[in-house]
Motif scaffolding. Structure first.
Motif, PDB file in Angstrom:
ATOM      1  N   UNK A  55       3.942  -2.870   5.273  1.00  0.00           N
ATOM      2  CA  UNK A  55       5.185  -2.638   4.539  1.00  0.00           C
ATOM      3  C   UNK A  55       5.006  -1.687   3.355  1.00  0.00           C
ATOM      4  N   UNK A  56       3.757  -1.210   3.149  1.00  0.00           N
ATOM      5  CA  UNK A  56       3.449  -0.269   2.073  1.00  0.00           C
ATOM      6  C   UNK A  56       3.805  -0.840   0.692  1.00  0.00           C
ATOM      7  N   UNK A  57       3.404  -2.093   0.474  1.00  0.00           N
ATOM      8  CA  UNK A  57       3.562  -2.721  -0.835  1.00  0.00           C
ATOM      9  C   UNK A  57       2.247  -3.398  -1.195  1.00  0.00           C
ATOM     10  N   UNK A  58       2.094  -3.723  -2.465  1.00  0.00           N
ATOM     11  CA  UNK A  58       0.919  -4.493  -2.883  1.00  0.00           C
ATOM     12  C   UNK A  58       1.205  -5.977  -2.683  1.00  0.00           C
ATOM     13  N   UNK A  66       6.403  -6.364 -10.157  1.00  0.00           N
ATOM     14  CA  UNK A  66       6.938  -5.077  -9.712  1.00  0.00           C
ATOM     15  C   UNK A  66       5.902  -4.311  -8.908  1.00  0.00           C
ATOM     16  N   UNK A  67       6.304  -3.660  -7.792  1.00  0.00           N
ATOM     17  CA  UNK A  67       5.367  -2.859  -7.007  1.00  0.00           C
ATOM     18  C   UNK A  67       4.710  -1.794  -7.865  1.00  0.00           C
ATOM     19  N   UNK A  68       3.427  -1.556  -7.622  1.00  0.00           N
ATOM     20  CA  UNK A  68       2.677  -0.587  -8.423  1.00  0.00           C
ATOM     21  C   UNK A  68       3.300   0.799  -8.358  1.00  0.00           C
ATOM     22  N   UNK A 146       1.887   6.456   1.407  1.00  0.00           N
ATOM     23  CA  UNK A 146       2.721   7.658   1.267  1.00  0.00           C
ATOM     24  C   UNK A 146       2.014   8.696   0.401  1.00  0.00           C
ATOM     25  N   UNK A 147       1.369   8.252  -0.667  1.00  0.00           N
ATOM     26  CA  UNK A 147       0.612   9.167  -1.511  1.00  0.00           C
ATOM     27  C   UNK A 147      -0.558   9.764  -0.738  1.00  0.00           C
ATOM     28  N   UNK A 183       4.583   3.333   9.442  1.00  0.00           N
ATOM     29  CA  UNK A 183       6.043   3.350   9.581  1.00  0.00           C
ATOM     30  C   UNK A 183       6.733   3.857   8.310  1.00  0.00           C
ATOM     31  N   UNK A 184       6.203   4.933   7.761  1.00  0.00           N
ATOM     32  CA  UNK A 184       6.757   5.490   6.525  1.00  0.00           C
ATOM     33  C   UNK A 184       7.735   6.609   6.872  1.00  0.00           C
TER      34      UNK A 184
END
Length: 283
Positions: A55-58, A66-68, A146-147, A183-184
């Motif tokens: 899910x591309x979250x921490x 809050x997400x980084x 994504x980065x 899945x970005x």
């Protein structure tokens, strides 16, 4: 706590327009994802970590932190300057930010931005390339996919400028892999597919370009991404023109791309489309 985790998994999955099957792939069963989202079961720490990566979250995302990637100081400013291509002003801003106390992740993001600026403002691309290579050789604990895809994409662009085609293709392939694996499907994905298709056109690999452009178009339509869709349509139609396989349906698609370019007032692309549409007697 279990209900919060289930709710957040569901919310983030829908935000990414991802199916339960997409999320479950190689992690657990679709049934387990469904039960997690309904707060019927609590995933193990290992399963939750893999879900967070997908899910591309921490992991903090699930526990009320809050997400980084939303806490980078000045990120919106960087994005606005990147979009407007005001690299000189952005470079000054980033240099100031790099003098402050930063998290490891903030430093990585801003170093990437600074390398992008250097690639467009400095006559020698080697500094920008070396900075990006160093970033990839020294990953950090927190993974913002994504980065990472953007770093590979930027490196591909600069390798193209230095006529290192093989290295450029390697990097753009890696960027595309990261996007698809995680899945970005957002504007970053559109940029990567556009850069890949543009690279293949420059190498006169029209069949491969058509495959990549078509894939990019499909993603843009499926996930409602208008950004660069007109460019991808132009590249797809242009490749078919070069391969002499263009159909009436393709000509109609070209007209759609032209309409999108006009809607966005993309004057350069409008001129290119008009040249093609005149050949098809559609203008």
């Amino acid at each position: 706590m279990a209900s919060k985790i289930g709710d957040k998994v569901l919310s983030r999955r829908k935000e990414l327009k991802m199916t339960q099957a997409d999320l479950a792939k190689n992690i657990c069963t679709q049934s387990q994802v469904s039960r997690i989202e309904k707060n019927e079961i609590m995933p193990s720490s290992d399963t939750l970590y893999q879900i967070a990566c997908r899910l591309n979250v921490s992991m903090d995302y699930f526990f009320g932190v809050e997400p980084v990637n939303n806490t980078i100081r000045g990120k919106k400013i960087c994005e606005d300057y990147l979009e407007s291509k005001d690299f000189e002003t952005l470079e000054v801003f980033v240099d100031a930010q790099l003098q402050t106390v930063l998290t490891e992740y903030e430093h990585r993001y801003l170093t990437w931005v600074k390398a992008v600026c250097a690639g467009y403002t400095k006559p020698d691309l080697r500094l920008a390339i070396k900075t990006l290579e160093d970033l990839l050789e020294n990953p950090i604990k927190y993974q913002d996919y994504e980065l990472e895809a953007s770093i590979h994409n930027s490196l591909a662009i600069f390798y193209r400028k230095t006529k290192e085609a093989d290295k450029a293709e390697t990097q753009i392939r890696k960027a595309r892999y990261i996007i698809n694996e995680n899945h970005l499907f957002n504007e970053t994905a559109a940029k990567i597919y556009y850069q890949y298709a543009t690279f293949l056109v420059s190498e006169e690999k029209y069949e491969e370009c058509l495959d990549i452009a078509d894939e990019g178009i499909e993603i843009c339509i499926k996930y409602n991404i208008l950004f660069l869709l007109d460019n991808l349509i132009y590249l797809a139609c242009g490749s078919k023109q070069e391969l002499d396989i263009i159909s009436q349906r393709d000509r109609d698609l070209c007209a759609v791309g032209y309409g999108l370019a006009k809607m966005k007032n993309n004057t350069v692309l409008i001129d290119l489309y008009e040249q093609e549409l005149k050949k098809y007697n559609l203008l």
